[in-house]
Design a protein around this motif. Structure first.
Motif, PDB file in Angstrom:
ATOM      1  N   GLU A   1       0.819  -1.209   0.000  1.00  7.86           N
ATOM      2  CA  GLU A   1       0.000   0.000   0.000  1.00  7.86           C
ATOM      3  C   GLU A   1       0.854   1.261   0.000  1.00  7.86           C
ATOM      4  O   GLU A   1       0.563   2.217  -0.731  1.00  7.86           O
ATOM      5  N   GLU A   2       1.913   1.275   0.797  1.00  6.56           N
ATOM      6  CA  GLU A   2       2.697   2.506   0.937  1.00  6.56           C
ATOM      7  C   GLU A   2       3.857   2.585  -0.050  1.00  6.56           C
ATOM      8  O   GLU A   2       4.253   3.687  -0.440  1.00  6.56           O
ATOM      9  N   LEU A   3       4.422   1.455  -0.457  1.00  2.50           N
ATOM     10  CA  LEU A   3       5.549   1.448  -1.393  1.00  2.50           C
ATOM     11  C   LEU A   3       5.190   0.871  -2.747  1.00  2.50           C
ATOM     12  O   LEU A   3       6.031   0.875  -3.650  1.00  2.50           O
ATOM     13  N   GLY A   4       3.986   0.343  -2.889  1.00  2.00           N
ATOM     14  CA  GLY A   4       3.498  -0.113  -4.175  1.00  2.00           C
ATOM     15  C   GLY A   4       4.083  -1.432  -4.630  1.00  2.00           C
ATOM     16  O   GLY A   4       4.761  -2.155  -3.873  1.00  2.00           O
ATOM     17  N   LEU A   5       3.816  -1.730  -5.890  1.00  2.00           N
ATOM     18  CA  LEU A   5       4.357  -2.956  -6.479  1.00  2.00           C
ATOM     19  C   LEU A   5       5.877  -2.950  -6.447  1.00  2.00           C
ATOM     20  O   LEU A   5       6.506  -4.008  -6.296  1.00  2.00           O
ATOM     21  N   LEU A   6       6.479  -1.771  -6.568  1.00  2.00           N
ATOM     22  CA  LEU A   6       7.941  -1.667  -6.500  1.00  2.00           C
ATOM     23  C   LEU A   6       8.457  -2.182  -5.165  1.00  2.00           C
ATOM     24  O   LEU A   6       9.457  -2.904  -5.112  1.00  2.00           O
ATOM     25  N   GLY A   7       7.799  -1.826  -4.070  1.00  2.00           N
ATOM     26  CA  GLY A   7       8.234  -2.284  -2.765  1.00  2.00           C
ATOM     27  C   GLY A   7       8.130  -3.790  -2.622  1.00  2.00           C
ATOM     28  O   GLY A   7       9.025  -4.433  -2.055  1.00  2.00           O
ATOM     29  N   ILE A   8       7.040  -4.368  -3.124  1.00  2.00           N
ATOM     30  CA  ILE A   8       6.890  -5.825  -3.053  1.00  2.00           C
ATOM     31  C   ILE A   8       7.970  -6.508  -3.881  1.00  2.00           C
ATOM     32  O   ILE A   8       8.542  -7.523  -3.466  1.00  2.00           O
ATOM     33  N   CYS A   9       8.275  -5.961  -5.067  1.00  2.00           N
ATOM     34  CA  CYS A   9       9.331  -6.545  -5.901  1.00  2.00           C
ATOM     35  C   CYS A   9      10.694  -6.463  -5.215  1.00  2.00           C
ATOM     36  O   CYS A   9      11.516  -7.379  -5.344  1.00  2.00           O
ATOM     37  N   VAL A  10      10.947  -5.368  -4.504  1.00  2.00           N
ATOM     38  CA  VAL A  10      12.209  -5.243  -3.768  1.00  2.00           C
ATOM     39  C   VAL A  10      12.297  -6.317  -2.688  1.00  2.00           C
ATOM     40  O   VAL A  10      13.347  -6.950  -2.499  1.00  2.00           O
ATOM     41  N   VAL A  11      11.198  -6.553  -1.972  1.00  2.00           N
ATOM     42  CA  VAL A  11      11.183  -7.586  -0.939  1.00  2.00           C
ATOM     43  C   VAL A  11      11.440  -8.959  -1.558  1.00  2.00           C
ATOM     44  O   VAL A  11      12.259  -9.751  -1.048  1.00  2.00           O
ATOM     45  N   ILE A  12      10.774  -9.257  -2.659  1.00  2.00           N
ATOM     46  CA  ILE A  12      10.979 -10.546  -3.326  1.00  2.00           C
ATOM     47  C   ILE A  12      12.422 -10.678  -3.802  1.00  2.00           C
ATOM     48  O   ILE A  12      13.050 -11.736  -3.669  1.00  2.00           O
ATOM     49  N   GLY A  13      12.972  -9.593  -4.344  1.00  2.93           N
ATOM     50  CA  GLY A  13      14.359  -9.622  -4.813  1.00  2.93           C
ATOM     51  C   GLY A  13      15.344  -9.860  -3.682  1.00  2.93           C
ATOM     52  O   GLY A  13      16.308 -10.622  -3.835  1.00  2.93           O
ATOM     53  N   LEU A  14      15.121  -9.225  -2.528  1.00  4.18           N
ATOM     54  CA  LEU A  14      16.029  -9.410  -1.387  1.00  4.18           C
ATOM     55  C   LEU A  14      15.954 -10.834  -0.839  1.00  4.18           C
ATOM     56  O   LEU A  14      16.974 -11.423  -0.486  1.00  4.18           O
ATOM     57  N   PHE A  15      14.753 -11.403  -0.764  1.00  8.09           N
ATOM     58  CA  PHE A  15      14.639 -12.784  -0.324  1.00  8.09           C
ATOM     59  C   PHE A  15      15.291 -13.741  -1.324  1.00  8.09           C
ATOM     60  O   PHE A  15      15.930 -14.731  -0.936  1.00  8.09           O
ATOM     61  N   SER A  16      15.137 -13.459  -2.609  1.00 11.97           N
ATOM     62  CA  SER A  16      15.779 -14.290  -3.630  1.00 11.97           C
ATOM     63  C   SER A  16      17.293 -14.227  -3.500  1.00 11.97           C
ATOM     64  O   SER A  16      17.985 -15.252  -3.615  1.00 11.97           O
ATOM     65  N   LEU A  17      17.829 -13.024  -3.258  1.00 11.56           N
ATOM     66  CA  LEU A  17      19.267 -12.868  -3.064  1.00 11.56           C
ATOM     67  C   LEU A  17      19.733 -13.628  -1.831  1.00 11.56           C
ATOM     68  O   LEU A  17      20.788 -14.308  -1.849  1.00 11.56           O
ATOM     69  N   LEU A  18      18.962 -13.553  -0.747  1.00  7.65           N
ATOM     70  CA  LEU A  18      19.332 -14.244   0.487  1.00  7.65           C
ATOM     71  C   LEU A  18      19.386 -15.758   0.281  1.00  7.65           C
ATOM     72  O   LEU A  18      20.348 -16.424   0.678  1.00  7.65           O
ATOM     73  N   VAL A  19      18.352 -16.309  -0.366  1.00 11.72           N
ATOM     74  CA  VAL A  19      18.311 -17.754  -0.578  1.00 11.72           C
ATOM     75  C   VAL A  19      19.411 -18.180  -1.550  1.00 11.72           C
ATOM     76  O   VAL A  19      20.072 -19.210  -1.354  1.00 11.72           O
ATOM     77  N   TRP A  20      19.629 -17.390  -2.587  1.00 18.52           N
ATOM     78  CA  TRP A  20      20.665 -17.740  -3.582  1.00 18.52           C
ATOM     79  C   TRP A  20      22.045 -17.787  -2.941  1.00 18.52           C
ATOM     80  O   TRP A  20      22.805 -18.740  -3.142  1.00 18.52           O
ATOM     81  N   ARG A  21      22.382 -16.755  -2.154  1.00 17.78           N
ATOM     82  CA  ARG A  21      23.707 -16.743  -1.535  1.00 17.78           C
ATOM     83  C   ARG A  21      23.831 -17.844  -0.476  1.00 17.78           C
ATOM     84  O   ARG A  21      24.929 -18.360  -0.240  1.00 17.78           O
ATOM     85  N   GLY A  22      22.721 -18.204   0.160  1.00 19.91           N
ATOM     86  CA  GLY A  22      22.768 -19.325   1.078  1.00 19.91           C
ATOM     87  C   GLY A  22      23.071 -20.632   0.363  1.00 19.91           C
ATOM     88  O   GLY A  22      23.842 -21.464   0.858  1.00 19.91           O
ATOM     89  N   LEU A  23      22.486 -20.817  -0.822  1.00 20.94           N
ATOM     90  CA  LEU A  23      22.767 -22.022  -1.605  1.00 20.94           C
ATOM     91  C   LEU A  23      24.198 -22.006  -2.151  1.00 20.94           C
ATOM     92  O   LEU A  23      24.828 -23.065  -2.282  1.00 20.94           O
ATOM     93  N   VAL A  24      24.720 -20.821  -2.470  1.00 24.21           N
ATOM     94  CA  VAL A  24      26.126 -20.735  -2.889  1.00 24.21           C
ATOM     95  C   VAL A  24      27.036 -21.145  -1.740  1.00 24.21           C
ATOM     96  O   VAL A  24      28.024 -21.870  -1.938  1.00 24.21           O
ATOM     97  N   ALA A  25      26.712 -20.685  -0.526  1.00 28.18           N
ATOM     98  CA  ALA A  25      27.497 -21.109   0.641  1.00 28.18           C
ATOM     99  C   ALA A  25      27.419 -22.616   0.839  1.00 28.18           C
ATOM    100  O   ALA A  25      28.404 -23.257   1.210  1.00 28.18           O
ATOM    101  N   ALA A  26      26.239 -23.203   0.559  1.00 31.54           N
ATOM    102  CA  ALA A  26      26.100 -24.656   0.673  1.00 31.54           C
ATOM    103  C   ALA A  26      26.974 -25.372  -0.347  1.00 31.54           C
ATOM    104  O   ALA A  26      27.618 -26.383  -0.047  1.00 31.54           O
TER     105      ALA A  26
END
Length: 439
Positions: free
Chosen positions: A284-309
């Motif tokens: 509501e406050e940051l729009g679709l852009l804010g949701i995409c940023v959240v999805i992107g950050l979670f994707s980055l977190l999971v990806w780097r975790g799998l790289v560490a694995a």
């Protein structure tokens, strides 16, 4: 073969290949650190913005949630940095103790826990509430990783490899289910199946376990009134009041949002907008852009975790990194799917973003373990049942040249220990394939 002999064999193999030892100290992954800090900081801002009205009504303090979440964020960051400097193999040695403590916490909450909205999930302490199921997630991930690493190829056997970790996971899930927390129970089941699959168990065993669990899950949904009501509302297309207000909040935000602090659904219309439905306030406050940023950050977190694995120096590190990455990914997917009305409503928080001290501190502590794995540290004396350090391999030609250059410039051959996490004390060693010891 003992753990000490295994470590010595790994070091000897590295020396024969003419490459640095795999457990040489490195700087921790900066992208993983950035993703966790960005999500936590965004959560701190949005908890204040989304919960300001609720804080005023319930606690007569506009900044009630901000102050508490800020304290949890500071403590969680300190825990993350401390854990990132600890050899992750310590958790393998004490995984049984951590699991026992988690089970005791799950038992204690059934007797002394506070009941909120018909569920017992929290133990009240002065100044904060502890949710034992949050600790049980990480404890179960560490215990299963240690068990599967110890079993090796035996995991392909049913009674000696597949059944023991499944029984321990089932015990944990039953205790969580008794708290009336079906969402976390499903999350733990998904974590267990993922680890068993990664460890190399037979796919038929995983499918059979899933088919056996399906009727039990269906029974828990149909025989519990509010869960059955949520399912019927979802199947009929008639959203509940909370889902309706969530979709209104996201739809009114549009592509760019109404502006930080300008949301209207937080004014008593959307319940739990600072906890389970904080993504609605972001939309509501940051729009679709804010949701995409959240999805992107979670994707980055999971990806780097799998790289560490993938780059972990041992089997336990690989399994543990996969487990923690799967926890973050599955929990975020479930929360987002509920908020967007893709699946029936479940009471599960969004890691790093939702208000809650237990969730935030445990999540940052889990990131600290991932950062420790990404560093590939040298084994400590008390880690992984080692009685002494493995002998250091002879220096390679590149390392000898570097030492000679340092001596020529009047610098000591041994680099000083540096505590800045993004500055390695020496150039990172060349990456080598993650070898596995034949069982």
């Amino acid at each position: 073969m003992s753990s000490e002999a295994e470590g010595s064999a790994e070091v000897a193999t590295a020396a024969e290949d003419g490459a640095p030892a795999r457990d040489e100290r490195r700087a921790m992954d900066p992208w993983l650190f950035f993703a966790a800090m960005a999500l936590s900081c965004l959560g701190l801002v949005m908890v204040y913005s989304a919960g300001v009205y609720t804080a005023r009504v319930r606690h007569d303090d506009w900044e009630f949630f901000l102050g508490r979440q800020g304290l949890f964020f500071a403590l969680g960051t300190a825990i993350m940095l401390v854990v990132s400097r600890i050899d992750y193999r310590v958790f393998r040695r004490f995984s049984g103790l951590f699991m026992a403590a988690a089970l005791l916490g799950l038992l204690a909450v059934l007797f002394v826990g506070d009941e909120v909205n018909g569920a017992r999930r929290w133990i009240r302490f002065p100044g904060m509430n502890i949710q034992p199921s949050e600790l049980a997630k990480v404890a179960l991930a560490g215990f299963l990783s240690a068990m599967l690493a110890r079993q090796g190829e035996k995991v392909r056997r049913f009674t000696g490899g597949f059944l023991p970790p499944l029984l321990m996971a089932s015990l944990t899930m039953v205790l969580v289910l008794l708290e009336k927390d079906l969402g976390t129970t499903i999350l733990l089941g998904a974590l267990t199946m993922t680890l068993l699959f990664v460890a190399g168990t037979r796919i038929a065993y995983v499918l059979a376990a899933g088919m056996l669990a399906a009727p039990l899950v269906w029974h828990q949904i149909i025989d519990v009134g509010y869960r059955k009501g949520r399912l019927l509302d979802y199947l009929s297309g008639e959203q509940s009041y909370q889902i309706q207000q969530s979709l209104i909040a996201i739809g009114s935000g549009g592509p760019w949002g109404l502006g930080l602090g300008a949301g209207r659904q937080k004014l008593g219309f959307l319940p739990e907008n600072h906890t389970d439905f904080i993504l609605s306030s972001i939309g509501e406050e940051l729009g679709l852009l804010g949701i995409c940023v959240v999805i992107g950050l979670f994707s980055l977190l999971v990806w780097r975790g799998l790289v560490a694995a993938r780059m972990a120096p041992d089997r336990f590190g690989t399994y543990l990194a996969v487990a923690l990455s799967a926890l973050f990914g599955f929990q975020a997917l479930i929360n987002m799917a509920v908020v967007l009305d893709i699946i029936p409503a479940k009471g599960i928080t969004l890691p790093f973003l939702s208000y809650g001290g237990s969730s935030l501190m445990v999540s940052l502590g889990a990131v600290g373990i991932l950062l420790s794995i990404s560093r590939r540290p040298r084994p400590w004396r008390i880690s992984d049942q080692r009685s002494r350090r493995a002998p250091a391999p002879p220096p390679t030609r590149a390392q000898r040249m570097q030492q000679q250059q340092g001596a020529a410039r009047g610098q000591p051959a041994t680099a000083r220990r540096r505590w800045w996490p993004f500055k390695a004390s020496a150039p990172a060693p060349a990456l080598r394939p993650n070898r596995r010891r034949a069982e």
